[in-house]
Design a protein around this motif. Structure first.
Motif, PDB file in Angstrom:
ATOM      1  N   GLN A  70      99.591  20.216  64.769  1.00  0.00           N
ATOM      2  CA  GLN A  70     100.512  19.898  65.862  1.00  0.00           C
ATOM      3  C   GLN A  70     101.902  20.473  65.593  1.00  0.00           C
ATOM      4  O   GLN A  70     102.547  21.012  66.502  1.00  0.00           O
ATOM      5  CB  GLN A  70     100.594  18.388  66.057  1.00  0.00           C
ATOM      6  CG  GLN A  70      99.359  17.786  66.697  1.00  0.00           C
ATOM      7  CD  GLN A  70      99.558  16.327  67.029  1.00  0.00           C
ATOM      8  OE1 GLN A  70      99.937  15.522  66.176  1.00  0.00           O
ATOM      9  NE2 GLN A  70      99.321  15.962  68.271  1.00  0.00           N
ATOM     10  N   ALA A  71     102.364  20.348  64.347  1.00  0.00           N
ATOM     11  CA  ALA A  71     103.687  20.880  64.002  1.00  0.00           C
ATOM     12  C   ALA A  71     103.719  22.394  64.142  1.00  0.00           C
ATOM     13  O   ALA A  71     104.696  22.974  64.644  1.00  0.00           O
ATOM     14  CB  ALA A  71     104.070  20.463  62.589  1.00  0.00           C
ATOM     15  N   LEU A  72     102.667  23.058  63.710  1.00  0.00           N
ATOM     16  CA  LEU A  72     102.621  24.519  63.792  1.00  0.00           C
ATOM     17  C   LEU A  72     102.563  24.985  65.238  1.00  0.00           C
ATOM     18  O   LEU A  72     103.275  25.916  65.638  1.00  0.00           O
ATOM     19  CB  LEU A  72     101.412  25.049  63.021  1.00  0.00           C
ATOM     20  CG  LEU A  72     101.447  24.867  61.501  1.00  0.00           C
ATOM     21  CD1 LEU A  72     100.110  25.289  60.878  1.00  0.00           C
ATOM     22  CD2 LEU A  72     102.586  25.662  60.866  1.00  0.00           C
ATOM     23  N   THR A  73     101.717  24.352  66.044  1.00  0.00           N
ATOM     24  CA  THR A  73     101.601  24.779  67.439  1.00  0.00           C
ATOM     25  C   THR A  73     102.879  24.479  68.223  1.00  0.00           C
ATOM     26  O   THR A  73     103.273  25.266  69.084  1.00  0.00           O
ATOM     27  CB  THR A  73     100.393  24.111  68.114  1.00  0.00           C
ATOM     28  OG1 THR A  73     100.479  22.692  67.963  1.00  0.00           O
ATOM     29  CG2 THR A  73      99.092  24.593  67.491  1.00  0.00           C
ATOM     30  N   PRO A  78     101.317  30.952  64.932  1.00  0.00           N
ATOM     31  CA  PRO A  78      99.904  31.217  65.224  1.00  0.00           C
ATOM     32  C   PRO A  78      98.974  30.550  64.221  1.00  0.00           C
ATOM     33  O   PRO A  78      99.171  30.644  63.009  1.00  0.00           O
ATOM     34  CB  PRO A  78      99.806  32.742  65.155  1.00  0.00           C
ATOM     35  CG  PRO A  78     100.981  33.182  64.336  1.00  0.00           C
ATOM     36  CD  PRO A  78     102.058  32.196  64.613  1.00  0.00           C
ATOM     37  N   THR A  79      97.959  29.858  64.738  1.00  0.00           N
ATOM     38  CA  THR A  79      97.007  29.134  63.917  1.00  0.00           C
ATOM     39  C   THR A  79      95.655  29.182  64.619  1.00  0.00           C
ATOM     40  O   THR A  79      95.599  29.399  65.838  1.00  0.00           O
ATOM     41  CB  THR A  79      97.483  27.673  63.706  1.00  0.00           C
ATOM     42  OG1 THR A  79      96.661  27.019  62.741  1.00  0.00           O
ATOM     43  CG2 THR A  79      97.489  26.890  64.993  1.00  0.00           C
ATOM     44  N   PRO A  80      94.542  29.027  63.916  1.00  0.00           N
ATOM     45  CA  PRO A  80      93.238  29.051  64.584  1.00  0.00           C
ATOM     46  C   PRO A  80      93.130  27.980  65.666  1.00  0.00           C
ATOM     47  O   PRO A  80      93.773  26.924  65.589  1.00  0.00           O
ATOM     48  CB  PRO A  80      92.252  28.784  63.444  1.00  0.00           C
ATOM     49  CG  PRO A  80      92.952  29.244  62.210  1.00  0.00           C
ATOM     50  CD  PRO A  80      94.394  28.915  62.440  1.00  0.00           C
ATOM     51  N   ARG A  81      92.299  28.233  66.674  1.00  0.00           N
ATOM     52  CA  ARG A  81      92.072  27.248  67.731  1.00  0.00           C
ATOM     53  C   ARG A  81      91.434  26.005  67.116  1.00  0.00           C
ATOM     54  O   ARG A  81      90.448  26.096  66.390  1.00  0.00           O
ATOM     55  CB  ARG A  81      91.177  27.817  68.828  1.00  0.00           C
ATOM     56  CG  ARG A  81      91.834  28.917  69.645  1.00  0.00           C
ATOM     57  CD  ARG A  81      90.942  29.410  70.769  1.00  0.00           C
ATOM     58  NE  ARG A  81      89.674  29.902  70.240  1.00  0.00           N
ATOM     59  CZ  ARG A  81      88.483  29.454  70.590  1.00  0.00           C
ATOM     60  NH1 ARG A  81      88.375  28.461  71.466  1.00  0.00           N
ATOM     61  NH2 ARG A  81      87.378  29.981  70.063  1.00  0.00           N
ATOM     62  N   THR A  82      92.010  24.857  67.414  1.00  0.00           N
ATOM     63  CA  THR A  82      91.645  23.612  66.744  1.00  0.00           C
ATOM     64  C   THR A  82      91.609  22.473  67.744  1.00  0.00           C
ATOM     65  O   THR A  82      92.329  22.499  68.742  1.00  0.00           O
ATOM     66  CB  THR A  82      92.669  23.289  65.636  1.00  0.00           C
ATOM     67  OG1 THR A  82      92.775  24.410  64.755  1.00  0.00           O
ATOM     68  CG2 THR A  82      92.270  22.062  64.837  1.00  0.00           C
ATOM     69  N   ALA A  83      90.774  21.486  67.475  1.00  0.00           N
ATOM     70  CA  ALA A  83      90.731  20.289  68.314  1.00  0.00           C
ATOM     71  C   ALA A  83      90.490  19.066  67.437  1.00  0.00           C
ATOM     72  O   ALA A  83      89.913  19.168  66.345  1.00  0.00           O
ATOM     73  CB  ALA A  83      89.628  20.407  69.367  1.00  0.00           C
ATOM     74  N   LEU A  84      90.935  17.916  67.917  1.00  0.00           N
ATOM     75  CA  LEU A  84      90.658  16.643  67.260  1.00  0.00           C
ATOM     76  C   LEU A  84      89.841  15.790  68.223  1.00  0.00           C
ATOM     77  O   LEU A  84      90.286  15.505  69.337  1.00  0.00           O
ATOM     78  CB  LEU A  84      91.951  15.910  66.887  1.00  0.00           C
ATOM     79  CG  LEU A  84      91.747  14.539  66.236  1.00  0.00           C
ATOM     80  CD1 LEU A  84      91.152  14.700  64.842  1.00  0.00           C
ATOM     81  CD2 LEU A  84      93.053  13.764  66.151  1.00  0.00           C
ATOM     82  N   ALA A  85      88.656  15.414  67.796  1.00  0.00           N
ATOM     83  CA  ALA A  85      87.792  14.549  68.599  1.00  0.00           C
ATOM     84  C   ALA A  85      87.818  13.146  68.008  1.00  0.00           C
ATOM     85  O   ALA A  85      87.765  12.977  66.786  1.00  0.00           O
ATOM     86  CB  ALA A  85      86.367  15.089  68.624  1.00  0.00           C
TER      87      ALA A  85
END
Length: 292
Positions: A102-105, A110-117
């Motif tokens: 979250q801090a990086l985005t 730029p960071t890999p596509r990420t999700a939290l489920a």
């Protein structure tokens, strides 16, 4: 905590570490060689009263390996007026992969596509959106432990069913990330006090290139792009001292994978040798902080 409080001394530095490894020994050697007073504190033996109480240190270097102890020790010391490096916020953000992402985005790093489920079932939906292959990672952890590559939905269903049966509620959360097609290496950059100390490649045949897991290290030139991304990442998480991990996709684009607040630098030091002393650079930064 000392039974008899002493007057705080801005020049006196506490080093928090329950595990004394090669890096801590290098730090202690730098303190002693340069005549800088310090005290090693084992967080497993520390306690703090709820009321504010003066402590005998002006500054603390937090090298605690346990994330929960590191975060609470930082909070207690800061509440007592001790300047803690890294800060409470940086320790908590870097210690949680989702908070780091979250801090990086938010900082447009730029960071890999990420999700939290929030449930295993939701994780399957998130993975369908991200696409396979993908990676499942624990929210809190180091050395590449419990990182699982998911080649397809069948593999994901099996792993997530197992995770859903675990007792800890955090195990039911799923931090999932695209698997970046990259060379068998990543880049570790060490940032100290807003400056890049250097960079190395960490290579390995598996998904994980951690030196602690047998990854090999090689020199890496600090290009303007590497320097820019590493500094931006450290600023994004608020870390004075940071180990920034970068990966390259097949097109050569650099992405920030994670930021470590407790930097391990033995592999880094073995590559750069006498050209850079990470321990001395850290001590230089601490002395500068103590004089502010």
């Amino acid at each position: 905590m000392s039974a008899t409080p002493e007057r705080p001394d801005a020049r006196r530095i506490a080093v928090l570490a329950s595990r004394i490894g090669a890096d801590e020994k290098r730090l202690f050697d730098a303190f002693e060689r340069r005549g800088v007073p310090y005290e090693h504190l084992d967080p497993r033996r520390q306690w703090f009263p709820a009321e504010r109480r003066e402590l005998p240190w002006g500054l603390a270097l937090n090298r605690e390996i346990g994330q929960t102890r590191a975060a609470y020790a930082a909070r207690c010391l800061a509440a007592a007026g001790v300047d803690v490096v890294n800060s409470v916020s940086a320790t908590e953000v870097c210690g949680d992969k989702w908070l780091t992402t979250q801090a990086l985005t938010a900082a447009r790093v730029p960071t890999p596509r990420t999700a939290l489920a929030l449930t295993p079932q939701a994780a399957l939906d998130a993975l369908d959106s991200l696409g396979y292959p993908a990676v499942l990672k624990p929210l809190v952890g180091s050395w590449g432990r419990l990182v699982v590559q998911l080649p397809d939905r069948v593999a994901a269903e099996g792993v997530l069913e197992y995770a859903g049966a675990l007792a800890g509620p955090q195990s039911h959360l799923a931090y999932v990330q695209e698997l970046v097609d990259k060379p068998d290496r990543d880049i570790r950059v060490i940032v100290i006090g807003g400056q890049v100390a250097g960079a190395i490649y960490r290579t390995g045949e598996a998904l994980r290139t951690n030196v602690a897991l047998g990854g090999r290290t090689l020199p890496c030139e600090v290009t303007p792009e590497i320097e820019k991304l590493a500094l931006e990442a450290a600023v994004a998480v608020g870390a004075d001292i940071a180990g920034v991990d970068l990966i390259e996709d097949r097109d050569g684009r650099l992405l920030v994978l994670e930021v470590n607040h407790r930097v391990e630098f033995s592999g880094f030091q073995s590559v750069l040798g006498d050209r850079v002393s990470v321990a001395d650079r850290i001590l230089d930064h601490l002395l500068e902080r103590s004089q502010r």
